[in-house]
Design an enzyme around this catalytic site. Structure first.
Site, PDB file in Angstrom:
ATOM      1  N   ASP A   1       0.865  -1.186   0.000  1.00 33.64           N
ATOM      2  CA  ASP A   1       0.000   0.000   0.000  1.00 33.64           C
ATOM      3  C   ASP A   1       0.899   1.233   0.000  1.00 33.64           C
ATOM      4  O   ASP A   1       1.965   1.228   0.610  1.00 33.64           O
ATOM      5  CB  ASP A   1      -0.869   0.049   1.269  1.00 33.64           C
ATOM      6  CG  ASP A   1      -1.779  -1.154   1.410  1.00 33.64           C
ATOM      7  OD1 ASP A   1      -2.507  -1.465   0.446  1.00 33.64           O
ATOM      8  OD2 ASP A   1      -1.768  -1.778   2.483  1.00 33.64           O
TER       9      ASP A   1
ATOM     10  N   ARG B   1      -1.480  -2.527  -4.364  1.00 35.43           N
ATOM     11  CA  ARG B   1      -2.718  -2.595  -3.606  1.00 35.43           C
ATOM     12  C   ARG B   1      -3.292  -1.176  -3.460  1.00 35.43           C
ATOM     13  O   ARG B   1      -3.421  -0.472  -4.434  1.00 35.43           O
ATOM     14  CB  ARG B   1      -2.451  -3.294  -2.260  1.00 35.43           C
ATOM     15  CG  ARG B   1      -3.655  -3.562  -1.404  1.00 35.43           C
ATOM     16  CD  ARG B   1      -4.695  -4.490  -2.024  1.00 35.43           C
ATOM     17  NE  ARG B   1      -5.775  -4.701  -1.065  1.00 35.43           N
ATOM     18  CZ  ARG B   1      -6.903  -5.321  -1.331  1.00 35.43           C
ATOM     19  NH1 ARG B   1      -7.123  -5.839  -2.516  1.00 35.43           N
ATOM     20  NH2 ARG B   1      -7.828  -5.451  -0.413  1.00 35.43           N
TER      21      ARG B   1
ATOM     22  N   ARG C   1     -13.205   1.667  -5.951  1.00 28.82           N
ATOM     23  CA  ARG C   1     -12.893   2.120  -4.597  1.00 28.82           C
ATOM     24  C   ARG C   1     -12.306   3.535  -4.594  1.00 28.82           C
ATOM     25  O   ARG C   1     -11.292   3.795  -3.935  1.00 28.82           O
ATOM     26  CB  ARG C   1     -11.899   1.181  -3.933  1.00 28.82           C
ATOM     27  CG  ARG C   1     -12.409  -0.223  -3.817  1.00 28.82           C
ATOM     28  CD  ARG C   1     -11.413  -1.084  -3.118  1.00 28.82           C
ATOM     29  NE  ARG C   1     -11.995  -2.388  -2.806  1.00 28.82           N
ATOM     30  CZ  ARG C   1     -11.357  -3.348  -2.155  1.00 28.82           C
ATOM     31  NH1 ARG C   1     -10.126  -3.144  -1.743  1.00 28.82           N
ATOM     32  NH2 ARG C   1     -11.932  -4.483  -1.906  1.00 28.82           N
TER      33      ARG C   1
ATOM     34  N   LYS D   1     -13.648   3.832  -1.316  1.00 28.90           N
ATOM     35  CA  LYS D   1     -14.578   2.936  -0.636  1.00 28.90           C
ATOM     36  C   LYS D   1     -14.679   3.399   0.814  1.00 28.90           C
ATOM     37  O   LYS D   1     -13.656   3.616   1.470  1.00 28.90           O
ATOM     38  CB  LYS D   1     -14.060   1.511  -0.701  1.00 28.90           C
ATOM     39  CG  LYS D   1     -15.031   0.495  -0.140  1.00 28.90           C
ATOM     40  CD  LYS D   1     -14.693  -0.888  -0.661  1.00 28.90           C
ATOM     41  CE  LYS D   1     -15.814  -1.858  -0.377  1.00 28.90           C
ATOM     42  NZ  LYS D   1     -15.715  -3.038  -1.235  1.00 28.90           N
TER      43      LYS D   1
END
Ligand SMILES: *[C@@H]1O[C@H](CO)[C@@H](O)[C@H](O)[C@H]1NC(C)=O
Ligand SMILES: *[C@@H]1O[C@H](CO)[C@@H](O)[C@H](O)[C@H]1NC(C)=O
Ligand SMILES: *[C@@H]1O[C@H](CO)[C@@H](O)[C@H](O)[C@H]1NC(C)=O
Length: 501
Positions: free
Chosen positions: A170, A193, A252, A255
């Protein structure tokens, strides 16, 4: 270890820099001062950078160059997808977490850059400032430790974290309980990610003036658009998303979930082969003055409990009694899907006590030019305007919020990627392609079978061998055949209230 592979030559000694934070933290991050008055310092080595970031000493840390962390690789097993293979522009999935479905093809050896999976840890009281649009973290992200507070990240680009590999890293990870974070004028691209993830305990933050560049040749949906844009699911997150530029992303974006409260204003969504907003049960959000251009699905979600009328001025006017002003109408162009109208203004009620944290947006018609010329590290300083604070307003009467049923039907969205075997705190999304759940953390410990399972952790599902007994006050809730999770009644029952103007 891999830090020794850093390819840049660093200055011999730490140098003083005159850099300071541009503008003032606002929205839910109001009051965040980062390193405060600490003198700006430029680290003299990667080791020093890592050390300064991770301690709790108030610091103003200047990033004035590209740090290239790539080069040390490792291999592990994982899987590919039949439906969207790496050879056809898809992503590979590292480990076992996302490899449980019939769509998966085992891959014995996936080579990835180690740096992507080992982020730089960030402690409290930091201003992490990019200088002159040249600050790049290549291959490695930032991770705010659980409980770290008062952090400013401004003018930094984070890129190239194993973009072809889900679970390869991430870019910016809020580990929870991060009280006061301002992420401003950063750029995110080519990440395996999430560009940004907030999870576990709730955090308070503002994400403003950032560019989320999803252009990629390796996407989870084989459409050259990055899917995993932002997952903001800390339990009780309070977040402002203002003036961000999302483009060529397909999911997303963002999200939202887990009893979070979100104010999304003047964001610019462009060229998206997928969805922008998506929300879990429990989300309270006010989305106003955003602009959508060529966005397939401005909002994805079938179980919105609170529905407001139409995206027009009459609907916007309903904000008057609660916020003391009209809301700004969202703008959706003819090349975008519809922003489904909502029919109740009760979603506004949670904001009645939060008006100090609410940004007053400009009209959506101004957003494209405003955001295009402002977002990202290169535009830092081009406009240090902090939006107007919200006007004072009288406390309105409190109404009960409606309670939403869990969504049941699968949504017929064609471009959703597939993942299974979710882990601990991640709530579960109904996926259209097949029954599955959403994983979050790759390293979730399975609960020993004799012990009580804590909130967000798995308590059942096919092939689950761990404990099925939730801790006191929690219930084991099945999300699908593969995954059940221990949840409090508050997490289960709190209505999702989304207001879209
Ligand atoms: C951050 O700075 C504030 C103000 O100086 C201080 O009170 C607080 O203890 C610091 N936080 C940490 C974790 O050291
Ligand atoms: C972003 O998406 C648009 C629309 O699909 C496309 O025309 C454009 O080439 C993409 N940008 C890049 C840099 O690939
Ligand atoms: C996992 O669960 C499925 C469905 O219940 C079952 O068919 C399969 O045999 C199980 N696999 C293992 C390894 O237990």
């Amino acid at each position: 270890m891999h830090l020794s592979t850093v390819s840049i030559i660093l200055a011999a000694a730490a140098t003083a820099a005159s850099q300071s934070v541009v503008g003032t933290a606002y929205g839910f991050a109001a009051g965040v001062t980062g390193g405060g008055d600490a003198a700006a310092q430029t680290p003299s080595s990667v080791e020093e950078l890592a050390e300064w970031l991770s301690d709790d000493t108030p610091r103003t840390i200047v990033i004035d160059r590209e740090y290239d962390f790539t080069g040390q690789t490792a291999t592990d097993s994982g899987c590919d997808r039949n439906s969207c293979s790496a050879a056809n522009g898809g992503q590979l999935y590292l480990g076992t977490l996302s490899c449980g479905s019939s769509d998966n093809v085992p891959v014995s050896s996936i080579t990835y850059d180690v740096a992507g999976t080992e982020p730089l840890t960030v402690g409290s009281n930091k201003s992490i400032l990019g200088a002159g649009g040249k600050a790049v973290l290549n291959g490695k992200g930032l991770s705010l430790s659980a409980g770290s507070s008062n952090v400013i990240v401004q003018g930094i680009e984070i890129t190239n974290l194993n973009p072809g590999i889900v679970w390869g890293g991430d870019a910016l990870d809020l580990k929870g309980g991060n009280d006061g974070v301002w992420i401003d004028h950063c750029k995110f691209s080519k990440i395996g990610r999430q560009f940004i993830v907030s999870h576990y305990d709730g955090s308070r933050y503002t994400i403003s003036n950032n560019e989320f560049d999803g252009v990629t040749t390796t996407s989870a949906t084989c459409n050259d658009n990055h899917y995993w844009t932002m997952m903001l699911i800390g339990e009780g997150d309070q977040a402002t998303l203002d003036r961000n530029y999302f483009h060529n992303v397909s999911g997303r974006a963002p999200k939202l979930g887990e009893a979070g409260t979100f104010h999304a204003t003047n964001n610019y969504f462009k060229n998206m082969n997928g969805h922008a907003f998506e929300a879990y049960e429990g989300t309270v959000a006010l989305l106003e003055g955003n602009a959508f251009e060529s966005v397939n699905t401005p909002f994805s979600g079938s179980a919105i409990a609170t529905i407001f009328d139409t995206p027009d001025s009459a609907a916007a006017g309903a904000c008057e009694s609660v916020l003391g002003r009209s809301c700004a109408v969202n703008a959706v162009d003819a090349d975008s899907g519809s922003l489904t109208p909502m029919s109740s203004s009760s979603a506004l009620q949670p904001f009645s006590s939060l008006t100090d944290a609410l940004v007053v947006p400009v009209a959506a018609s101004e957003v494209a030019s405003l955001v295009s010329s402002n977002a990202g590290p290169a535009n830092l300083g081009s406009s240090a305007v902090t939006p107007d604070p919200a006007p004072e307003v009288e406390e309105p009467p409190v109404e009960d919020e409606p309670v939403a049923e869990e969504p049941v039907a699968e949504e017929p969205v064609a471009e959703e990627p597939v993942e299974e075997e979710p882990v601990e705190e991640e709530p579960v999304e109904e996926e259209p392609v097949e029954e599955e759940a959403e994983p979050e953390e790759p390293a979730a410990p399975a609960a020993p079978s004799a012990e009580e399972v804590s909130q967000w952790h798995q308590c059942g599902g096919n092939n689950w061998t761990g404990s099925t007994k939730c801790a006191a006050g929690l219930s084991c809730v099945a999300h699908n055949e593969w995954y059940s999770q221990c949840l409090s009644s508050a997490a289960r029952l709190k209505a999702r209230s989304i207001l879209r103007i």
